[in-house]
Design a protein around this motif. Structure first.
Motif, PDB file in Angstrom:
ATOM      1  N   ALA A  52       0.833  -1.204   0.000  1.00 22.10           N
ATOM      2  CA  ALA A  52       0.000   0.000   0.000  1.00 22.10           C
ATOM      3  C   ALA A  52       0.866   1.251   0.000  1.00 22.10           C
ATOM      4  CB  ALA A  52      -0.939  -0.007   1.199  1.00 22.10           C
ATOM      5  N   CYS A  53       1.915   1.251   0.799  1.00 21.99           N
ATOM      6  CA  CYS A  53       2.817   2.409   0.840  1.00 21.99           C
ATOM      7  C   CYS A  53       3.579   2.560  -0.470  1.00 21.99           C
ATOM      8  CB  CYS A  53       3.785   2.290   2.007  1.00 21.99           C
ATOM      9  SG  CYS A  53       2.989   2.453   3.612  1.00 21.99           S
ATOM     10  N   ALA A  54       4.023   1.452  -1.041  1.00 23.48           N
ATOM     11  CA  ALA A  54       4.739   1.520  -2.322  1.00 23.48           C
ATOM     12  C   ALA A  54       3.823   2.040  -3.430  1.00 23.48           C
ATOM     13  CB  ALA A  54       5.282   0.140  -2.695  1.00 23.48           C
ATOM     14  N   GLY A  55       2.585   1.574  -3.460  1.00 24.88           N
ATOM     15  CA  GLY A  55       1.635   2.075  -4.454  1.00 24.88           C
ATOM     16  C   GLY A  55       1.350   3.549  -4.275  1.00 24.88           C
ATOM     17  N   THR A  56       1.272   3.988  -3.017  1.00 28.17           N
ATOM     18  CA  THR A  56       1.046   5.401  -2.733  1.00 28.17           C
ATOM     19  C   THR A  56       2.207   6.244  -3.243  1.00 28.17           C
ATOM     20  OG1 THR A  56      -0.276   4.866  -0.797  1.00 28.17           O
ATOM     21  CG2 THR A  56       0.680   7.061  -0.873  1.00 28.17           C
ATOM     22  N   VAL A  57       3.418   5.805  -2.967  1.00 30.29           N
ATOM     23  CA  VAL A  57       4.593   6.556  -3.419  1.00 30.29           C
ATOM     24  C   VAL A  57       4.672   6.562  -4.942  1.00 30.29           C
ATOM     25  CG1 VAL A  57       7.122   6.551  -3.421  1.00 30.29           C
ATOM     26  CG2 VAL A  57       5.872   6.202  -1.287  1.00 30.29           C
ATOM     27  N   PHE A  58       4.442   5.402  -5.573  1.00 26.18           N
ATOM     28  CA  PHE A  58       4.540   5.319  -7.030  1.00 26.18           C
ATOM     29  C   PHE A  58       3.521   6.234  -7.710  1.00 26.18           C
ATOM     30  CE2 PHE A  58       3.190   3.494 -11.076  1.00 26.18           C
ATOM     31  CZ  PHE A  58       4.401   3.518 -11.769  1.00 26.18           C
ATOM     32  N   TYR A  59       2.261   6.109  -7.343  1.00 30.18           N
ATOM     33  CA  TYR A  59       1.239   6.921  -8.000  1.00 30.18           C
ATOM     34  C   TYR A  59       1.306   8.380  -7.581  1.00 30.18           C
ATOM     35  CZ  TYR A  59      -0.697   3.021 -10.443  1.00 30.18           C
ATOM     36  OH  TYR A  59      -0.851   1.976 -11.303  1.00 30.18           O
ATOM     37  N   GLY A  60       1.844   8.646  -6.394  1.00 30.98           N
ATOM     38  CA  GLY A  60       2.110  10.023  -6.007  1.00 30.98           C
ATOM     39  C   GLY A  60       3.166  10.640  -6.917  1.00 30.98           C
ATOM     40  N   ALA A  61       4.197   9.850  -7.238  1.00 32.32           N
ATOM     41  CA  ALA A  61       5.234  10.330  -8.151  1.00 32.32           C
ATOM     42  C   ALA A  61       4.677  10.555  -9.554  1.00 32.32           C
ATOM     43  CB  ALA A  61       6.396   9.337  -8.190  1.00 32.32           C
ATOM     44  N   VAL A  62       3.776   9.680  -9.988  1.00 31.31           N
ATOM     45  CA  VAL A  62       3.151   9.850 -11.311  1.00 31.31           C
ATOM     46  C   VAL A  62       2.324  11.136 -11.347  1.00 31.31           C
ATOM     47  CG1 VAL A  62       1.436   8.885 -12.901  1.00 31.31           C
ATOM     48  CG2 VAL A  62       3.147   7.395 -11.873  1.00 31.31           C
ATOM     49  N   ALA A  63       1.520  11.367 -10.320  1.00 34.57           N
ATOM     50  CA  ALA A  63       0.711  12.589 -10.276  1.00 34.57           C
ATOM     51  C   ALA A  63       1.600  13.818 -10.203  1.00 34.57           C
ATOM     52  CB  ALA A  63      -0.243  12.543  -9.078  1.00 34.57           C
ATOM     53  N   TRP A  64       2.669  13.733  -9.439  1.00 35.59           N
ATOM     54  CA  TRP A  64       3.612  14.839  -9.325  1.00 35.59           C
ATOM     55  C   TRP A  64       4.248  15.124 -10.685  1.00 35.59           C
ATOM     56  CZ3 TRP A  64       5.399  16.796  -4.380  1.00 35.59           C
ATOM     57  CH2 TRP A  64       6.363  17.783  -4.485  1.00 35.59           C
ATOM     58  N   HIS A  65       4.651  14.069 -11.394  1.00 37.19           N
ATOM     59  CA  HIS A  65       5.238  14.229 -12.729  1.00 37.19           C
ATOM     60  C   HIS A  65       4.241  14.873 -13.689  1.00 37.19           C
ATOM     61  CE1 HIS A  65       7.257  13.322 -16.487  1.00 37.19           C
ATOM     62  NE2 HIS A  65       6.144  12.745 -16.889  1.00 37.19           N
ATOM     63  N   ASN A  66       3.017  14.381 -13.685  1.00 39.08           N
ATOM     64  CA  ASN A  66       1.986  14.949 -14.562  1.00 39.08           C
ATOM     65  C   ASN A  66       1.770  16.427 -14.265  1.00 39.08           C
ATOM     66  OD1 ASN A  66       1.627  12.465 -15.735  1.00 39.08           O
ATOM     67  ND2 ASN A  66      -0.268  11.998 -14.672  1.00 39.08           N
ATOM     68  N   ALA A  67       1.692  16.777 -12.984  1.00 42.16           N
ATOM     69  CA  ALA A  67       1.492  18.178 -12.606  1.00 42.16           C
ATOM     70  C   ALA A  67       2.662  19.033 -13.074  1.00 42.16           C
ATOM     71  CB  ALA A  67       1.310  18.289 -11.098  1.00 42.16           C
ATOM     72  N   GLY A  68       3.870  18.494 -12.986  1.00 38.27           N
ATOM     73  CA  GLY A  68       5.042  19.227 -13.468  1.00 38.27           C
ATOM     74  C   GLY A  68       5.000  19.445 -14.965  1.00 38.27           C
ATOM     75  N   GLN A  69       4.560  18.424 -15.717  1.00 38.64           N
ATOM     76  CA  GLN A  69       4.452  18.559 -17.169  1.00 38.64           C
ATOM     77  C   GLN A  69       3.399  19.595 -17.547  1.00 38.64           C
ATOM     78  OE1 GLN A  69       6.482  17.065 -19.459  1.00 38.64           O
ATOM     79  NE2 GLN A  69       7.589  16.423 -17.631  1.00 38.64           N
ATOM     80  N   ILE A  70       2.296  19.598 -16.831  1.00 35.00           N
ATOM     81  CA  ILE A  70       1.228  20.569 -17.092  1.00 35.00           C
ATOM     82  C   ILE A  70       1.729  21.978 -16.774  1.00 35.00           C
ATOM     83  CG2 ILE A  70      -1.052  21.335 -16.324  1.00 35.00           C
ATOM     84  CD1 ILE A  70      -1.650  18.293 -15.868  1.00 35.00           C
ATOM     85  N   LYS A  71       2.456  22.111 -15.681  1.00 33.43           N
ATOM     86  CA  LYS A  71       2.975  23.426 -15.286  1.00 33.43           C
ATOM     87  C   LYS A  71       3.968  23.939 -16.325  1.00 33.43           C
ATOM     88  CE  LYS A  71       4.974  25.772 -11.302  1.00 33.43           C
ATOM     89  NZ  LYS A  71       5.503  25.596  -9.951  1.00 33.43           N
ATOM     90  N   GLN A  72       4.813  23.061 -16.854  1.00 39.14           N
ATOM     91  CA  GLN A  72       5.768  23.471 -17.895  1.00 39.14           C
ATOM     92  C   GLN A  72       5.060  23.953 -19.137  1.00 39.14           C
ATOM     93  OE1 GLN A  72       8.475  20.283 -18.738  1.00 39.14           O
ATOM     94  NE2 GLN A  72       9.967  20.992 -17.236  1.00 39.14           N
ATOM     95  N   LEU A  73       3.974  23.286 -19.494  1.00 36.04           N
ATOM     96  CA  LEU A  73       3.223  23.679 -20.681  1.00 36.04           C
ATOM     97  C   LEU A  73       2.575  25.035 -20.492  1.00 36.04           C
ATOM     98  CD1 LEU A  73       2.285  22.647 -23.481  1.00 36.04           C
ATOM     99  CD2 LEU A  73       0.212  21.872 -22.356  1.00 36.04           C
ATOM    100  N   ALA A  74       2.194  25.358 -19.254  1.00 35.10           N
ATOM    101  CA  ALA A  74       1.533  26.617 -18.979  1.00 35.10           C
ATOM    102  C   ALA A  74       2.489  27.806 -19.064  1.00 35.10           C
ATOM    103  CB  ALA A  74       0.895  26.581 -17.594  1.00 35.10           C
ATOM    104  N   ARG A  75       3.768  27.579 -18.998  1.00 28.97           N
ATOM    105  CA  ARG A  75       4.743  28.685 -19.042  1.00 28.97           C
ATOM    106  C   ARG A  75       4.881  29.248 -20.399  1.00 28.97           C
ATOM    107  NH1 ARG A  75       9.478  26.265 -15.265  1.00 28.97           N
ATOM    108  NH2 ARG A  75       8.214  26.080 -13.435  1.00 28.97           N
TER     109      ARG A  75
END
Length: 124
Positions: free
Chosen positions: A101-124
């Motif tokens: 459960a903790c590993a899945g949380t960290v993995f999908y948290g990293a995926v969401a974080w990556h996606n948010a970073g990509q979206i933020k880069q596009l907004a610049r």
């Protein structure tokens, strides 16, 4: 994202008022896993709409091609199923269930974080 990290830290490290137990860690991590799953679907669908991200999971890519409702149902159903299995097995194997459960949380948290970073880069 800072709030997400704070919630993860609070869930993973119980206060001194609570005794640490693998049996209590599994439900905490599983609940956090569900929250992170929906953060992932939200950032993925928004990122797909803006063209900032691509879906690499072939099963979920199929679902995203059929619209956000189908994608949400598939992602939510899969996350709910995994969470149910983790909660069902945590009595017999509390350490494994908590670790997964903790590993899945960290993995999908990293995926969401990556996606948010990509979206933020596009907004610049």
């Amino acid at each position: 994202m800072k709030t997400t990290v704070a919630v993860l830290v609070l869930c993973l490290f119980p206060t001194s008022a609570h005794a640490f137990s693998w049996r209590t860690l599994t439900p905490l991590c599983t609940g956090t896993f569900m929250v992170v799953q929906f953060a992932d679907i939200t950032t993925t669908m928004y990122g797909l709409g803006t063209g900032a991200v691509v879906e690499i999971n072939p099963v979920f890519r199929f679902a995203t091609n059929h619209g956000p409702l189908v994608a949400g149902v598939v992602k939510g159903g899969a996350a709910t199923g995994v969470s149910a299995i983790l909660l069902k097995t945590h009595e017999q194997a509390p350490r494994w269930s908590a670790a997964l459960a903790c590993a899945g949380t960290v993995f999908y948290g990293a995926v969401a974080w990556h996606n948010a970073g990509q979206i933020k880069q596009l907004a610049r």
